[in-house]
Write an enzyme that holds these catalytic residues in place. Sequence first.
Site, PDB file in Angstrom:
ATOM      1  N   GLU A 206       0.862  -1.171   0.000  1.00 32.44           N
ATOM      2  CA  GLU A 206       0.000   0.000   0.000  1.00 32.44           C
ATOM      3  C   GLU A 206       0.906   1.229   0.000  1.00 32.44           C
ATOM      4  O   GLU A 206       1.734   1.401   0.890  1.00 32.44           O
ATOM      5  CB  GLU A 206      -0.901  -0.015   1.238  1.00 32.44           C
ATOM      6  CG  GLU A 206      -1.739   1.231   1.333  1.00 32.44           C
ATOM      7  CD  GLU A 206      -3.150   0.968   1.857  1.00 32.44           C
ATOM      8  OE1 GLU A 206      -3.520  -0.202   2.040  1.00 32.44           O
ATOM      9  OE2 GLU A 206      -3.873   1.961   2.051  1.00 32.44           O
ATOM     10  N   ASN A 249      -3.733  -1.623   7.254  1.00 35.08           N
ATOM     11  CA  ASN A 249      -5.008  -2.180   6.791  1.00 35.08           C
ATOM     12  C   ASN A 249      -4.782  -3.689   6.709  1.00 35.08           C
ATOM     13  O   ASN A 249      -4.120  -4.170   5.804  1.00 35.08           O
ATOM     14  CB  ASN A 249      -5.392  -1.617   5.419  1.00 35.08           C
ATOM     15  CG  ASN A 249      -5.610  -0.118   5.482  1.00 35.08           C
ATOM     16  OD1 ASN A 249      -6.253   0.395   6.391  1.00 35.08           O
ATOM     17  ND2 ASN A 249      -5.053   0.605   4.517  1.00 35.08           N
ATOM     18  N   LYS A 329      -4.843  -0.006  13.549  1.00 36.44           N
ATOM     19  CA  LYS A 329      -5.654   1.019  12.897  1.00 36.44           C
ATOM     20  C   LYS A 329      -7.096   0.588  13.108  1.00 36.44           C
ATOM     21  O   LYS A 329      -7.536  -0.416  12.538  1.00 36.44           O
ATOM     22  CB  LYS A 329      -5.309   1.082  11.404  1.00 36.44           C
ATOM     23  CG  LYS A 329      -6.192   2.027  10.589  1.00 36.44           C
ATOM     24  CD  LYS A 329      -5.709   2.091   9.129  1.00 36.44           C
ATOM     25  CE  LYS A 329      -6.571   3.029   8.287  1.00 36.44           C
ATOM     26  NZ  LYS A 329      -6.079   3.133   6.889  1.00 36.44           N
ATOM     27  N   GLU A 333     -11.165   4.677   8.261  1.00 36.11           N
ATOM     28  CA  GLU A 333     -11.234   4.252   6.866  1.00 36.11           C
ATOM     29  C   GLU A 333     -11.776   2.823   6.758  1.00 36.11           C
ATOM     30  O   GLU A 333     -11.173   1.958   6.125  1.00 36.11           O
ATOM     31  CB  GLU A 333      -9.862   4.399   6.193  1.00 36.11           C
ATOM     32  CG  GLU A 333      -9.401   5.853   6.173  1.00 36.11           C
ATOM     33  CD  GLU A 333      -8.073   6.085   5.456  1.00 36.11           C
ATOM     34  OE1 GLU A 333      -7.252   5.156   5.392  1.00 36.11           O
ATOM     35  OE2 GLU A 333      -7.879   7.217   4.962  1.00 36.11           O
ATOM     36  N   ARG A 366      -3.204   3.834  16.500  1.00 32.40           N
ATOM     37  CA  ARG A 366      -3.071   5.015  15.627  1.00 32.40           C
ATOM     38  C   ARG A 366      -4.206   6.020  15.840  1.00 32.40           C
ATOM     39  O   ARG A 366      -5.363   5.643  16.060  1.00 32.40           O
ATOM     40  CB  ARG A 366      -3.008   4.576  14.161  1.00 32.40           C
ATOM     41  CG  ARG A 366      -1.753   3.761  13.890  1.00 32.40           C
ATOM     42  CD  ARG A 366      -1.680   3.276  12.463  1.00 32.40           C
ATOM     43  NE  ARG A 366      -1.222   4.268  11.528  1.00 32.40           N
ATOM     44  CZ  ARG A 366      -1.836   4.583  10.395  1.00 32.40           C
ATOM     45  NH1 ARG A 366      -2.990   4.028  10.081  1.00 32.40           N
ATOM     46  NH2 ARG A 366      -1.309   5.459   9.567  1.00 32.40           N
ATOM     47  N   ARG A 383     -12.097  17.751   8.858  1.00 28.68           N
ATOM     48  CA  ARG A 383     -11.265  16.571   9.087  1.00 28.68           C
ATOM     49  C   ARG A 383     -10.029  16.891   9.927  1.00 28.68           C
ATOM     50  O   ARG A 383      -9.584  16.057  10.722  1.00 28.68           O
ATOM     51  CB  ARG A 383     -10.858  15.989   7.725  1.00 28.68           C
ATOM     52  CG  ARG A 383      -9.812  14.909   7.822  1.00 28.68           C
ATOM     53  CD  ARG A 383      -9.651  14.180   6.517  1.00 28.68           C
ATOM     54  NE  ARG A 383      -8.424  13.398   6.506  1.00 28.68           N
ATOM     55  CZ  ARG A 383      -8.018  12.672   5.486  1.00 28.68           C
ATOM     56  NH1 ARG A 383      -8.743  12.637   4.366  1.00 28.68           N
ATOM     57  NH2 ARG A 383      -6.909  11.980   5.543  1.00 28.68           N
ATOM     58  N   LYS A 407      -0.031  11.044  13.479  1.00 32.08           N
ATOM     59  CA  LYS A 407       0.604  11.545  12.249  1.00 32.08           C
ATOM     60  C   LYS A 407       1.134  12.953  12.469  1.00 32.08           C
ATOM     61  O   LYS A 407       0.552  13.736  13.235  1.00 32.08           O
ATOM     62  CB  LYS A 407      -0.389  11.534  11.083  1.00 32.08           C
ATOM     63  CG  LYS A 407      -0.590  10.141  10.486  1.00 32.08           C
ATOM     64  CD  LYS A 407      -1.326  10.168   9.145  1.00 32.08           C
ATOM     65  CE  LYS A 407      -1.531   8.726   8.650  1.00 32.08           C
ATOM     66  NZ  LYS A 407      -2.211   8.644   7.333  1.00 32.08           N
ATOM     67  N   ASP A 412      -2.997  14.340   6.335  1.00 31.43           N
ATOM     68  CA  ASP A 412      -2.445  13.069   5.865  1.00 31.43           C
ATOM     69  C   ASP A 412      -1.188  13.262   5.032  1.00 31.43           C
ATOM     70  O   ASP A 412      -1.235  13.093   3.809  1.00 31.43           O
ATOM     71  CB  ASP A 412      -3.517  12.336   5.041  1.00 31.43           C
ATOM     72  CG  ASP A 412      -3.137  10.900   4.741  1.00 31.43           C
ATOM     73  OD1 ASP A 412      -2.127  10.435   5.283  1.00 31.43           O
ATOM     74  OD2 ASP A 412      -3.859  10.255   3.964  1.00 31.43           O
ATOM     75  N   GLU A 434       4.242   9.932  13.867  1.00 30.07           N
ATOM     76  CA  GLU A 434       4.311   9.098  12.654  1.00 30.07           C
ATOM     77  C   GLU A 434       4.639   9.975  11.450  1.00 30.07           C
ATOM     78  O   GLU A 434       3.918  10.910  11.136  1.00 30.07           O
ATOM     79  CB  GLU A 434       2.969   8.388  12.427  1.00 30.07           C
ATOM     80  CG  GLU A 434       2.922   7.558  11.148  1.00 30.07           C
ATOM     81  CD  GLU A 434       1.603   6.790  10.956  1.00 30.07           C
ATOM     82  OE1 GLU A 434       0.867   6.581  11.943  1.00 30.07           O
ATOM     83  OE2 GLU A 434       1.304   6.401   9.808  1.00 30.07           O
ATOM     84  N   GLU A 440       4.165   9.294  -0.704  1.00 26.04           N
ATOM     85  CA  GLU A 440       2.816   9.202  -1.265  1.00 26.04           C
ATOM     86  C   GLU A 440       2.365  10.506  -1.933  1.00 26.04           C
ATOM     87  O   GLU A 440       1.937  10.510  -3.076  1.00 26.04           O
ATOM     88  CB  GLU A 440       1.832   8.796  -0.161  1.00 26.04           C
ATOM     89  CG  GLU A 440       0.394   8.746  -0.641  1.00 26.04           C
ATOM     90  CD  GLU A 440      -0.576   8.245   0.436  1.00 26.04           C
ATOM     91  OE1 GLU A 440      -0.136   7.890   1.540  1.00 26.04           O
ATOM     92  OE2 GLU A 440      -1.782   8.210   0.145  1.00 26.04           O
ATOM     93  N   TRP A 588     -14.005  12.611   1.402  1.00 24.55           N
ATOM     94  CA  TRP A 588     -12.812  12.468   2.236  1.00 24.55           C
ATOM     95  C   TRP A 588     -12.492  13.662   3.135  1.00 24.55           C
ATOM     96  O   TRP A 588     -11.497  13.639   3.858  1.00 24.55           O
ATOM     97  CB  TRP A 588     -11.600  12.150   1.352  1.00 24.55           C
ATOM     98  CG  TRP A 588     -11.746  10.855   0.629  1.00 24.55           C
ATOM     99  CD1 TRP A 588     -12.220  10.681  -0.638  1.00 24.55           C
ATOM    100  CD2 TRP A 588     -11.438   9.545   1.122  1.00 24.55           C
ATOM    101  NE1 TRP A 588     -12.225   9.343  -0.968  1.00 24.55           N
ATOM    102  CE2 TRP A 588     -11.745   8.625   0.102  1.00 24.55           C
ATOM    103  CE3 TRP A 588     -10.923   9.057   2.338  1.00 24.55           C
ATOM    104  CZ2 TRP A 588     -11.561   7.241   0.256  1.00 24.55           C
ATOM    105  CZ3 TRP A 588     -10.733   7.685   2.479  1.00 24.55           C
ATOM    106  CH2 TRP A 588     -11.059   6.800   1.449  1.00 24.55           C
TER     107      TRP A 588
HETATM  108  C1  GCU Z   1      -3.459   7.426   3.811  1.00 27.02           C
HETATM  109  C2  GCU Z   1      -3.173   6.461   2.702  1.00 27.02           C
HETATM  110  C3  GCU Z   1      -3.811   5.145   2.954  1.00 27.02           C
HETATM  111  C4  GCU Z   1      -3.439   4.648   4.343  1.00 27.02           C
HETATM  112  C5  GCU Z   1      -3.800   5.681   5.374  1.00 27.02           C
HETATM  113  C6  GCU Z   1      -3.338   5.337   6.757  1.00 27.02           C
HETATM  114  O1  GCU Z   1      -4.814   7.781   3.772  1.00 27.02           O
HETATM  115  O2  GCU Z   1      -3.581   6.983   1.476  1.00 27.02           O
HETATM  116  O3  GCU Z   1      -3.387   4.264   1.965  1.00 27.02           O
HETATM  117  O4  GCU Z   1      -4.076   3.457   4.631  1.00 27.02           O
HETATM  118  O5  GCU Z   1      -3.174   6.883   5.052  1.00 27.02           O
HETATM  119  O6  GCU Z   1      -2.381   5.969   7.211  1.00 27.02           O
HETATM  120  O7  GCU Z   1      -3.910   4.500   7.416  1.00 27.02           O
END
Ligand code: GCU
Length: 726
Positions: A206, A249, A329, A333, A366, A383, A407, A412, A434, A440, A588
């Site tokens: 990812e 994830n 996590k 999401e 997280r 957000r 983070k 993000d 983090e 990205e 988002w």
């Molecule tokens: C960002 C990222 C995702 C990731 C997420 C996270 O949104 O695009 O791919 O899963 O961060 O930190 O959990």
Amino acid sequence: GGSALYKAWLQYAKVNDSEVCEVYKPLIQQIVVAGRIEGVLAAAVAELQEGIRSMLGFTPEVVQEPTGTSCLLLQVNKPEGAETAGAAGEGSGTVSKLAVQPGFDPLPMSETGPISQTSAQGKPWRVPKASAALEADGFTLLHVREGGENCLLLTGGSARGVMYGAFHLLRLISMGICPEGLNVRECPRNRLRMINQWDNADGSIERGYAGRSIFYRDGSMVTDLQRVKDYARILASTGINAISINNVNVHEVETHFITGELLLDVARVAAVFREYGIALFLSVNFAAPIAIGGLSTADPLDRGVQAWWKTAVQQIYTAIPDFGGFLVKADSEHRPGPFAYGRDHADGANMLAEALEPYGGLVIWRCFVYNCMQDWRDRRTDRARAAYDHFKPLDGKFRDNVILQIKNGPMDFQVREPVSPLFGALPHTNQVIEFQVAQEYTGQQRHLCYLVPQWKQVLDFDTYALGPETRVKDIVGGSRFPFPHSGVAAVSNIGDEENWTGHTLAQANLYGYGRLVWNPDLSAEAIADEWTRLTFGNHPAVVAGVTGMLMKSWPIYESYTAPLGVGWMVTPHTHYGPDVDGYEYSRWGTYHFADRDGIGVDRTKRSGTGYAAQYFSPNTEMFESLGTCPDELLLFFHHVPYSHVLHSGKTVIQHIYDTHFTGAEEAEGFVQSWEGLRDKIDDIRHAQVAGRLAKQAEHAKHWRDVINTYFYRKSGIPDEQGRTIY
Ligand code: GCU
């Protein structure tokens, strides 16, 4: 795997400076280690032997006692009460005969002068004492020249400390730094120095930009772990001491990593990292009791669920006695979490923590939690507020072995964001910051973007949580609040491409991450200089050229992409390339609100979402006021007309045009700078980077034209300099 691309900053290139060679040669002919050489110490000794062989052309012999008057002596500083033994901390019959004292005196130590004992040849050996207690991961490296003796004394607070010292010494040799008078004392400033892999069992990564996973292929762990071992080496060389090896994830196969056959595979990987002092963690699926346990609930307050996790943890520690713990996590999401049962994050984290506690394991939970199903028409939800709103009320409610992972910014990993207001706002909760080494939103390792300067700005940010000088680096370093656990984590940028990171110069981000976390007071430039020397050699033109490119690269990337802290003008999902409205009408929570008159998000307390009020004074006031909000974050905090005049004296619209024109030009400049180094860098690596830089220059023009055209069309305001806008 012996190519220059693969070796990254562990090139150990032959040292051509004869002066440097002459000084080191006699000093390191012999490596003296009393006692058994195993585990991390064995890795350190092997690294020294190989590095020295490669750089200086001979392999030092490893002995228990020195036979001459020169040597490199490795030892562990034994804490009070510990048995005096060899460097490995294991008993050894030869210790009493050894000329040098293998362990220091009980702590605290004072400068009581050299200890004299008698060497094997009957000559006195003098070993100075360390002046203060060494933490386990710390080391001292001293050059001792007295009488006829000439030695290097490397003392670690533990075998791990010795290993970090060995890498330090190898760095000095690579960089051509002579040991004369060397008196180094190093202790990492962060206890947890972690890397998060976002690798999936199917071999995909990812947000991976350097090929496939080095850990997994087609649903299984790879059998040949050589590459994993080399990864452990390169991480350990920068001081990393923890790793989570699967994506946050957690999908179907990975949910099973905590049990059965797959757990045994994980244990094989843990064994590789153990040799380099790196603790292994797993990302876990909060709904695992349902997914693999056959339970009907994952409610953290359910006794059956609690018992299930306790059994799972017990099995993990049977397979991996020094397992680090879980990274989670949850309720983010679409990941499962405690919310489904009306519980909060503390209930969820504490349940796992209780299961891990008897073994010394940690739960890293997280804080990347927000509503990813927002209606763009809803202007009240912000957000940026989410992490603080969720976690601030839970301060003090987490068990001692829970760490919140926050983070660096509230959104993000954008090119530019303010620092998360959670730092300092949770005085009673362990926390790690983090970062994302993976690029990205910063060019995906196709663009050059050295991120150490960005991370440094974050770490240096003064939160004022306890008044002035409550900087993020001191909070996560654990020196401002008495956290039992704290430190830094980051998403890795490596994959199975030959050079690990896709763009060879992106190796500097991984190296720089480790070095900065070890010592946040190092400058971004000093780290770039080090990395360049270790990777490409010490030629002054190369060092100046590459360091210069790295240092300019983040500002340049920012200038042709996202202006003034606005963020999110990227292609949805891939996050590569410009798409100004790509996220504007999405779920988002990522909006810039550009219209014909202006742009930006009003996050003030006075008229906006109130996000600015999440900071301590005077940061709140600084961000709240147009008069003091820094230009680079203006559009993050304020919605302003295009004609608004920045502190720089330019209008917002002219700033957008100017930065995009110069940014694209400067990206083109990288191509020329690199070309100038052609005869000083090996062809393969030169060509690899040249190819990326050429594409970056092209893509920067695309960014420039899309952004400039978009805002010209929206605002109708022409460029003062009349340059081409479409
Ligand atoms: C960002 C990222 C995702 C990731 C997420 C996270 O949104 O695009 O791919 O899963 O961060 O930190 O959990």
